[in-house]
Design a protein around this motif. Structure first.
Motif, PDB file in Angstrom:
ATOM      1  N   ALA A  15      16.385 -22.719   2.986  1.00 63.65           N
ATOM      2  CA  ALA A  15      17.177 -21.714   2.655  1.00 63.65           C
ATOM      3  C   ALA A  15      17.261 -21.351   1.201  1.00 63.65           C
ATOM      4  O   ALA A  15      17.251 -22.265   0.288  1.00 63.65           O
ATOM      5  CB  ALA A  15      18.452 -21.912   3.363  1.00 63.65           C
ATOM      6  N   CYS A  16      17.718 -20.203   0.782  1.00 60.38           N
ATOM      7  CA  CYS A  16      17.728 -19.800  -0.594  1.00 60.38           C
ATOM      8  C   CYS A  16      18.969 -19.063  -0.823  1.00 60.38           C
ATOM      9  O   CYS A  16      18.683 -17.905  -1.666  1.00 60.38           O
ATOM     10  CB  CYS A  16      16.275 -19.370  -1.263  1.00 60.38           C
TER      11      CYS A  16
ATOM     12  N   VAL B   2      17.124 -26.966   4.480  1.00 61.77           N
ATOM     13  CA  VAL B   2      17.097 -27.529   3.060  1.00 61.77           C
ATOM     14  C   VAL B   2      17.286 -26.291   2.174  1.00 61.77           C
ATOM     15  O   VAL B   2      16.835 -25.483   2.232  1.00 61.77           O
ATOM     16  CB  VAL B   2      15.500 -27.928   2.906  1.00 61.77           C
ATOM     17  N   ASP B   3      18.431 -26.414   1.416  1.00 66.12           N
ATOM     18  CA  ASP B   3      18.854 -25.796   0.493  1.00 66.12           C
ATOM     19  C   ASP B   3      18.311 -25.604  -0.785  1.00 66.12           C
ATOM     20  O   ASP B   3      18.436 -26.597  -1.639  1.00 66.12           O
ATOM     21  CB  ASP B   3      20.615 -25.939   0.315  1.00 66.12           C
ATOM     22  N   ASP B   4      17.291 -24.485  -0.922  1.00 68.46           N
ATOM     23  CA  ASP B   4      16.784 -24.663  -2.312  1.00 68.46           C
ATOM     24  C   ASP B   4      17.495 -24.084  -3.498  1.00 68.46           C
ATOM     25  O   ASP B   4      17.161 -24.227  -4.445  1.00 68.46           O
ATOM     26  CB  ASP B   4      15.453 -23.815  -2.104  1.00 68.46           C
ATOM     27  N   GLU B   5      18.774 -23.614  -3.239  1.00 68.05           N
ATOM     28  CA  GLU B   5      19.763 -23.253  -4.237  1.00 68.05           C
ATOM     29  C   GLU B   5      20.713 -23.681  -3.895  1.00 68.05           C
ATOM     30  O   GLU B   5      22.030 -23.133  -3.274  1.00 68.05           O
ATOM     31  CB  GLU B   5      19.671 -21.671  -4.343  1.00 68.05           C
ATOM     32  N   PRO B   6      20.972 -25.098  -4.031  1.00 67.33           N
ATOM     33  CA  PRO B   6      22.181 -25.784  -3.389  1.00 67.33           C
ATOM     34  C   PRO B   6      23.578 -25.230  -4.084  1.00 67.33           C
ATOM     35  O   PRO B   6      23.905 -24.994  -5.159  1.00 67.33           O
ATOM     36  CB  PRO B   6      22.014 -27.186  -4.066  1.00 67.33           C
ATOM     37  N   ASN B   7      24.317 -24.858  -3.006  1.00 68.70           N
ATOM     38  CA  ASN B   7      25.798 -24.221  -3.112  1.00 68.70           C
ATOM     39  C   ASN B   7      26.658 -24.469  -2.078  1.00 68.70           C
ATOM     40  O   ASN B   7      26.093 -24.813  -0.849  1.00 68.70           O
ATOM     41  CB  ASN B   7      25.581 -22.952  -3.473  1.00 68.70           C
ATOM     42  N   HIS B   8      27.908 -24.544  -2.039  1.00 68.80           N
ATOM     43  CA  HIS B   8      29.217 -24.947  -1.042  1.00 68.80           C
ATOM     44  C   HIS B   8      28.905 -23.616   0.086  1.00 68.80           C
ATOM     45  O   HIS B   8      29.372 -24.074   0.985  1.00 68.80           O
ATOM     46  CB  HIS B   8      30.407 -24.807  -1.820  1.00 68.80           C
TER      47      HIS B   8
ATOM     48  N   ASN C 196      18.317 -29.518  -2.136  1.00 70.45           N
ATOM     49  CA  ASN C 196      16.997 -29.601  -2.844  1.00 70.45           C
ATOM     50  C   ASN C 196      17.091 -29.092  -4.128  1.00 70.45           C
ATOM     51  O   ASN C 196      16.904 -27.965  -4.575  1.00 70.45           O
ATOM     52  CB  ASN C 196      15.857 -28.725  -2.319  1.00 70.45           C
ATOM     53  N   PRO C 197      17.647 -30.085  -5.084  1.00 73.13           N
ATOM     54  CA  PRO C 197      18.092 -29.678  -6.505  1.00 73.13           C
ATOM     55  C   PRO C 197      16.927 -29.328  -7.405  1.00 73.13           C
ATOM     56  O   PRO C 197      17.088 -28.876  -8.438  1.00 73.13           O
ATOM     57  CB  PRO C 197      18.777 -30.964  -7.048  1.00 73.13           C
ATOM     58  N   GLY C 198      15.585 -29.943  -6.902  1.00 77.69           N
ATOM     59  CA  GLY C 198      14.527 -29.305  -7.693  1.00 77.69           C
ATOM     60  C   GLY C 198      13.309 -30.570  -7.685  1.00 77.69           C
ATOM     61  O   GLY C 198      13.574 -31.536  -7.125  1.00 77.69           O
TER      62      GLY C 198
ATOM     63  N   SER D 113       8.247 -27.387  -1.926  1.00 81.15           N
ATOM     64  CA  SER D 113       9.231 -28.374  -2.302  1.00 81.15           C
ATOM     65  C   SER D 113      10.612 -28.635  -1.079  1.00 81.15           C
ATOM     66  O   SER D 113      10.555 -29.734  -0.630  1.00 81.15           O
ATOM     67  CB  SER D 113       9.914 -28.321  -3.605  1.00 81.15           C
ATOM     68  N   ALA D 114      11.049 -27.621  -0.745  1.00 77.01           N
ATOM     69  CA  ALA D 114      12.009 -27.650   0.036  1.00 77.01           C
ATOM     70  C   ALA D 114      11.482 -28.257   1.526  1.00 77.01           C
ATOM     71  O   ALA D 114      11.999 -28.680   2.230  1.00 77.01           O
ATOM     72  CB  ALA D 114      12.766 -26.263   0.410  1.00 77.01           C
ATOM     73  N   ARG D 115      10.321 -27.595   1.741  1.00 77.32           N
ATOM     74  CA  ARG D 115       9.728 -28.084   3.227  1.00 77.32           C
ATOM     75  C   ARG D 115       9.559 -29.580   3.279  1.00 77.32           C
ATOM     76  O   ARG D 115       9.633 -30.185   3.786  1.00 77.32           O
ATOM     77  CB  ARG D 115       8.229 -27.094   3.668  1.00 77.32           C
ATOM     78  N   ASN D 116       8.952 -30.090   2.029  1.00 77.51           N
ATOM     79  CA  ASN D 116       8.598 -31.121   1.820  1.00 77.51           C
ATOM     80  C   ASN D 116       9.775 -32.207   2.042  1.00 77.51           C
ATOM     81  O   ASN D 116       9.949 -33.345   2.673  1.00 77.51           O
ATOM     82  CB  ASN D 116       7.878 -31.516   0.403  1.00 77.51           C
TER      83      ASN D 116
END
Length: 332
Positions: free
Chosen positions: A18-19, A47-53, A78-80, A86-89
């Motif tokens: 997710a982004c 998996v949050d590729d842009e982590p936010n609340h 997924n902070p980076g 990367s998110a899928r992994n």
């Protein structure tokens, strides 16, 4: 921490990168919790590729609604490094099942998507390719920019299933590909080269609603060609076989003629400049006619195709050469 009994009951883990597109993710999760499969037998990993609340809150809401009957939902930040690979992994490495299903936050899995994908493993498959169905056709002029790739052949990360040990053996998706299309092609080529048994599951259907492309979308998309250089470096034979049989020499010719005309103009050689402009105009007009062929178009769309046909060749050459330099490969 789930107990071992719960883990034994989980047949498949669904990984959803997710982004920040909350409305699309909400639609995707709604489809996933309505699968024609016992909800106790699968889990959903967002998996949050842009982590936010906001994304965490959305997933928590779905988790609270499904806590009694299932499926189990989990949120992974997924902070980076960022990107779908990367998110899928990060997602599959935290998943509990031995079979992994992948889709995207902007897709809508059909009600039998999971059931059909799991059933296909009964044929001894290691990887199952589901099917995607676009709700609206992409603009034909945009699709002419690239030759058919692996997604047209039936492989896309929006609808695919893996045995976990296959991804472990491959060390997951190559995170250098920050775009889904190039990353999908790389994974597909790696599977083919490793001789992994792949089967098709046409009933594992995912709807893929396509928004109207923005004006000049082809100019924005063409920068993605930089990753083709890496794809070619890793899989030269399969790239030429399945993506692009030969370099786009017409774009190089058009760009060369444009530079010749500009050089003649700057050097005060009107004959050379005139010949360069005339040849450039002829080849650009031919490219424009090819992109217009078979299309019904409005005056605004006609203007877009005419303008982008003039700009695409030099931009294509620029990004191809940028990719060749970046990945140190002879890629034309």
């Amino acid at each position: 921490m789930p107990d071992s009994t719960d883990e034994d009951n989980i047949a498949v883990s669904v990984i959803v990168p997710a982004c920040g597109r909350l409305d699309l993710l909400d639609r995707c999760l709604d489809a996933l919790v309505r699968q024609a499969l016992d909800p106790r037998h699968y889990e959903i990993v967002v998996v949050d590729d842009e982590p936010n609340h906001n994304t965490l809150h959305l997933v928590s809401g779905w988790r609270s609604r499904s806590v009694e009957r299932g499926p189990h939902l989990s949120y992974v930040a997924n902070p980076g490094p960022a990107g779908p690979a990367s998110a899928r992994n990060r997602g599959w490495r935290t998943a509990r099942a031995s079979i992994l299903a992948f889709t995207t936050d902007d897709a809508v899995p059909g009600p039998r998507w999971l059931a059909a994908g799991l059933a296909a493993f009964g044929d001894g498959a290691d990887v199952v390719c589901g099917r995607i169905q676009a709700s609206a056709p992409a603009r034909a002029a945009e699709r002419q920019l690239r030759a058919p790739g692996p997604e047209e052949a039936g492989f896309t990360s929006a609808s695919c299933f893996f045995r976990k040990h296959v991804l472990e053996g491959l060390d997951g998706f190559d995170e250098r590909f920050s775009l889904p299309r190039a990353g999908d092609a790389d994974m597909y080529f790696r599977l083919l080269e490793q001789g992994v048994r792949i089967v098709r599951a046409p009933d594992a259907l995912v709807d893929y609603p396509l928004p109207p492309p923005p004006w000049g979308a082809s100019l924005l998309q063409i920068r993605h060609v930089v990753f083709d250089a890496l794809l070619y470096k890793k899989h030269p034979a399969l790239y030429r076989q399945m993506v692009e049989p030969r370099p786009c020499w017409n774009h190089y010719a058009i760009t060369g003629l444009l530079l010749l005309a500009l050089a003649g103009l700057l050097a005060g050689l009107p004959v050379l400049a005139g010949l360069g402009w005339a040849a450039w105009l002829a080849l650009t007009a031919r490219l424009c006619a090819q992109r217009l062929r078979g299309l019904a178009h409005t005056p605004l769309q006609l203007a877009e195709i005419v303008l982008t046909s003039a700009l695409l060749p030099p931009l294509t050459v620029f990004w191809r050469l940028a990719g060749a330099l970046r990945y140190r490969v002879r890629f034309a």
